[in-house]
Scaffold this motif. Structure first.
Motif, PDB file in Angstrom:
ATOM      1  N   ASP A 125       0.867  -1.187   0.000  1.00 15.58           N
ATOM      2  CA  ASP A 125       0.000   0.000   0.000  1.00 15.58           C
ATOM      3  C   ASP A 125       0.900   1.232   0.000  1.00 15.58           C
ATOM      4  O   ASP A 125       1.520   1.547   1.011  1.00 15.58           O
ATOM      5  CB  ASP A 125      -0.900  -0.036   1.247  1.00 15.58           C
ATOM      6  CG  ASP A 125      -1.879   1.125   1.278  1.00 15.58           C
ATOM      7  OD1 ASP A 125      -2.234   1.653   0.195  1.00 15.58           O
ATOM      8  OD2 ASP A 125      -2.286   1.518   2.392  1.00 15.58           O
ATOM      9  N   VAL A 127       1.464   5.254  -0.558  1.00 20.50           N
ATOM     10  CA  VAL A 127       0.881   6.591  -0.681  1.00 20.50           C
ATOM     11  C   VAL A 127       1.972   7.583  -1.066  1.00 20.50           C
ATOM     12  O   VAL A 127       3.163   7.333  -0.850  1.00 20.50           O
ATOM     13  CB  VAL A 127       0.133   7.044   0.604  1.00 20.50           C
ATOM     14  CG1 VAL A 127      -0.940   6.061   0.996  1.00 20.50           C
ATOM     15  CG2 VAL A 127       1.090   7.286   1.749  1.00 20.50           C
ATOM     16  N   ASP A 131      -1.208  12.272  -2.823  1.00 19.75           N
ATOM     17  CA  ASP A 131      -2.437  11.744  -2.199  1.00 19.75           C
ATOM     18  C   ASP A 131      -2.819  12.587  -0.979  1.00 19.75           C
ATOM     19  O   ASP A 131      -3.999  12.854  -0.735  1.00 19.75           O
ATOM     20  CB  ASP A 131      -2.233  10.294  -1.726  1.00 19.75           C
ATOM     21  CG  ASP A 131      -1.886   9.332  -2.857  1.00 19.75           C
ATOM     22  OD1 ASP A 131      -2.025   9.722  -4.032  1.00 19.75           O
ATOM     23  OD2 ASP A 131      -1.475   8.190  -2.546  1.00 19.75           O
ATOM     24  N   HIS A 135      -6.100  15.063  -0.491  1.00 17.07           N
ATOM     25  CA  HIS A 135      -7.017  14.921   0.649  1.00 17.07           C
ATOM     26  C   HIS A 135      -7.180  16.241   1.398  1.00 17.07           C
ATOM     27  O   HIS A 135      -8.269  16.588   1.840  1.00 17.07           O
ATOM     28  CB  HIS A 135      -6.476  13.840   1.588  1.00 17.07           C
ATOM     29  CG  HIS A 135      -7.220  13.716   2.882  1.00 17.07           C
ATOM     30  ND1 HIS A 135      -8.485  13.173   2.961  1.00 17.07           N
ATOM     31  CD2 HIS A 135      -6.880  14.079   4.152  1.00 17.07           C
ATOM     32  CE1 HIS A 135      -8.882  13.195   4.227  1.00 17.07           C
ATOM     33  NE2 HIS A 135      -7.932  13.741   4.964  1.00 17.07           N
ATOM     34  N   ARG A 156      -7.915   9.219  -0.549  1.00 18.89           N
ATOM     35  CA  ARG A 156      -7.796   8.422   0.680  1.00 18.89           C
ATOM     36  C   ARG A 156      -8.322   9.242   1.844  1.00 18.89           C
ATOM     37  O   ARG A 156      -8.200  10.465   1.844  1.00 18.89           O
ATOM     38  CB  ARG A 156      -6.312   8.110   0.982  1.00 18.89           C
ATOM     39  CG  ARG A 156      -5.596   7.264  -0.037  1.00 18.89           C
ATOM     40  CD  ARG A 156      -6.058   5.829  -0.013  1.00 18.89           C
ATOM     41  NE  ARG A 156      -5.681   5.110   1.179  1.00 18.89           N
ATOM     42  CZ  ARG A 156      -4.616   4.301   1.263  1.00 18.89           C
ATOM     43  NH1 ARG A 156      -3.830   4.110   0.216  1.00 18.89           N
ATOM     44  NH2 ARG A 156      -4.348   3.654   2.380  1.00 18.89           N
ATOM     45  N   VAL A 161      -5.717   6.297   7.772  1.00 20.33           N
ATOM     46  CA  VAL A 161      -4.479   5.691   7.247  1.00 20.33           C
ATOM     47  C   VAL A 161      -3.374   5.730   8.305  1.00 20.33           C
ATOM     48  O   VAL A 161      -3.169   6.748   8.965  1.00 20.33           O
ATOM     49  CB  VAL A 161      -4.020   6.440   5.968  1.00 20.33           C
ATOM     50  CG1 VAL A 161      -2.659   5.923   5.493  1.00 20.33           C
ATOM     51  CG2 VAL A 161      -5.054   6.303   4.855  1.00 20.33           C
TER      52      VAL A 161
END
Ligand code: G3P
Ligand code: MG
Length: 348
Positions: A125, A127, A131, A135, A156, A161
């Motif tokens: 995963d 990021v 990203d 956000h 996201r 997270v």
């Protein structure tokens, strides 16, 4: 240029020595081949008075693209065929960390390239700063995503997270924005961007693909590198946390001995699969332009390794002719062609 009288498959291969090359400041500068580098590759590939091919690999602290793509660039620049099996860049050893962390923040490089590299290494995963800015655009007051960056960046909910580790894969294209985001993560509670730590010792680990403060690009003087970004990040973290916080940072790349050991393993594999050689080489010639990375690391691995690691410093990059190098090479030569001829003359 001279045509080799042999076809490659008929030509003998040197079995007692091998070459390893740094790239920036040795073979390439600012995206263009250093002129002597093209001839140096021809000599290694058999255009020499002995008609012998010399096995060789490449070990750069640079990065930002897949190994395949970098080899394609290098093959064009140096006018010869260079394969991923003989190539290591700054972030190559990071692929061994892919299993250890779930969500990682990847910094540096052009657009989405480093995310693709990380995913190719098996990171589950990944990021990016894009990203995070997508956000919450207030993250970086002076950095707006371009329409393309906005489209590529992933939606996201960063309240949900947990960033388990941060990997600086390649040089940042936006130092202010990237340092800001790295500080936000470092000052968070366990990598949750929405939760600030009060003790500032709960951030995830930070890994840098190398630690070069400067490197040799197109400009006549050296340019700032990832090591400088790391220093700015660390000093600013200290200022912001009043010295009480704690950072966990680690650099891969040269001069780390583990990177040279990684290179040594790749070298045995390459010598074996490409040239059918089994016994290890007696001498490894390492050609570099940066005393603090290339010469320091080669000399350090030489202390531990069973074979002779012979450091060669060239004058076409970071090292300035007439100065005293901080780490002493076995020999200083003008350029990479002289470096190749030096070893061949010692050996044959
Ligand atoms: O960013 C690349 C630079 O720091 C060093 O590259 O090839 O000289 O190890 P290289
Ligand atoms: Mg270099």
């Amino acid at each position: 240029s001279l045509e080799s009288p042999f076809t490659p498959s008929q030509q003998p291969v040197a079995d007692s020595f091998v070459y390893a090359f740094d790239i920036d400041g040795v073979l390439v500068r600012g995206g263009k081949a250093i002129p002597e580098a093209i001839q140096a590759m021809k000599v290694l590939n058999g255009e020499n008075e002995y008609g012998i091919r010399v096995p060789h690999i490449f070990l750069t602290n640079g990065g930002g693209k897949t190994e395949e793509e970098r080899c394609g660039d290098l093959s064009r620049q140096l006018e010869c065929d260079i394969k991923p099996g003989q190539f290591i860049c700054g972030h190559t050893p990071m692929r061994e960390m892919a299993e250890r962390y779930n969500t990682v923040l990847v910094i540096g490089g052009e657009g989405e390239k480093c995310r693709q590299v990380a995913e190719g290494y098996g990171f589950k995963d990944v990021v990016t700063p894009g990203d995070i800015i997508k956000h919450n655009a207030a993250t970086t007051p002076f950095r707006k995503l371009t329409p393309k960056e906005h489209a590529d960046s992933r939606e996201r909910d960063f309240d949900e997270v947990v960033i388990d580790a941060v990997f600086v894969f390649a040089d940042s294209r936006d130092w202010a924005g990237d340092i800001q985001i790295m500080l936000d993560v470092a000052m968070s509670q366990g990598g949750r961007l929405g939760q600030r730590s009060t003790t500032f010792d709960q951030g995830p680990p930070f890994y840098f693909s190398h630690n070069d403060v400067v490197w040799s690009a197109a400009h006549e003087h050296v340019r700032l590198g990832m090591g400088a970004l790391r220093r700015m990040f660390e000093v600013t973290f200290k200022d912001l946390t009043g010295g009480k916080g704690k950072l966990h940072t680690h650099a891969f790349g040269k001069p780390q001995v583990s990177t040279f050991e990684f290179a040594s393993r790749l070298m045995s594999q390459w010598r074996n699969t490409e040239h059918g050689l089994v016994a290890p080489p007696e001498t490894v010639y390492f050609v570099g332009d940066t005393p603090e990375s290339d010469i320091r690391g080669t000399n350090a691995v030489n202390e531990k390794a069973p074979n002779d690691w012979y450091s060669i410093l060239v004058k076409t990059g970071v090292y300035e002719d007439g100065t005293e190098p901080a780490y002493k090479p076995r020999v200083i030569v003008n350029n990479v062609l002289d470096a190749v001829n030096h070893g061949i003359q010692r050996e044959l």
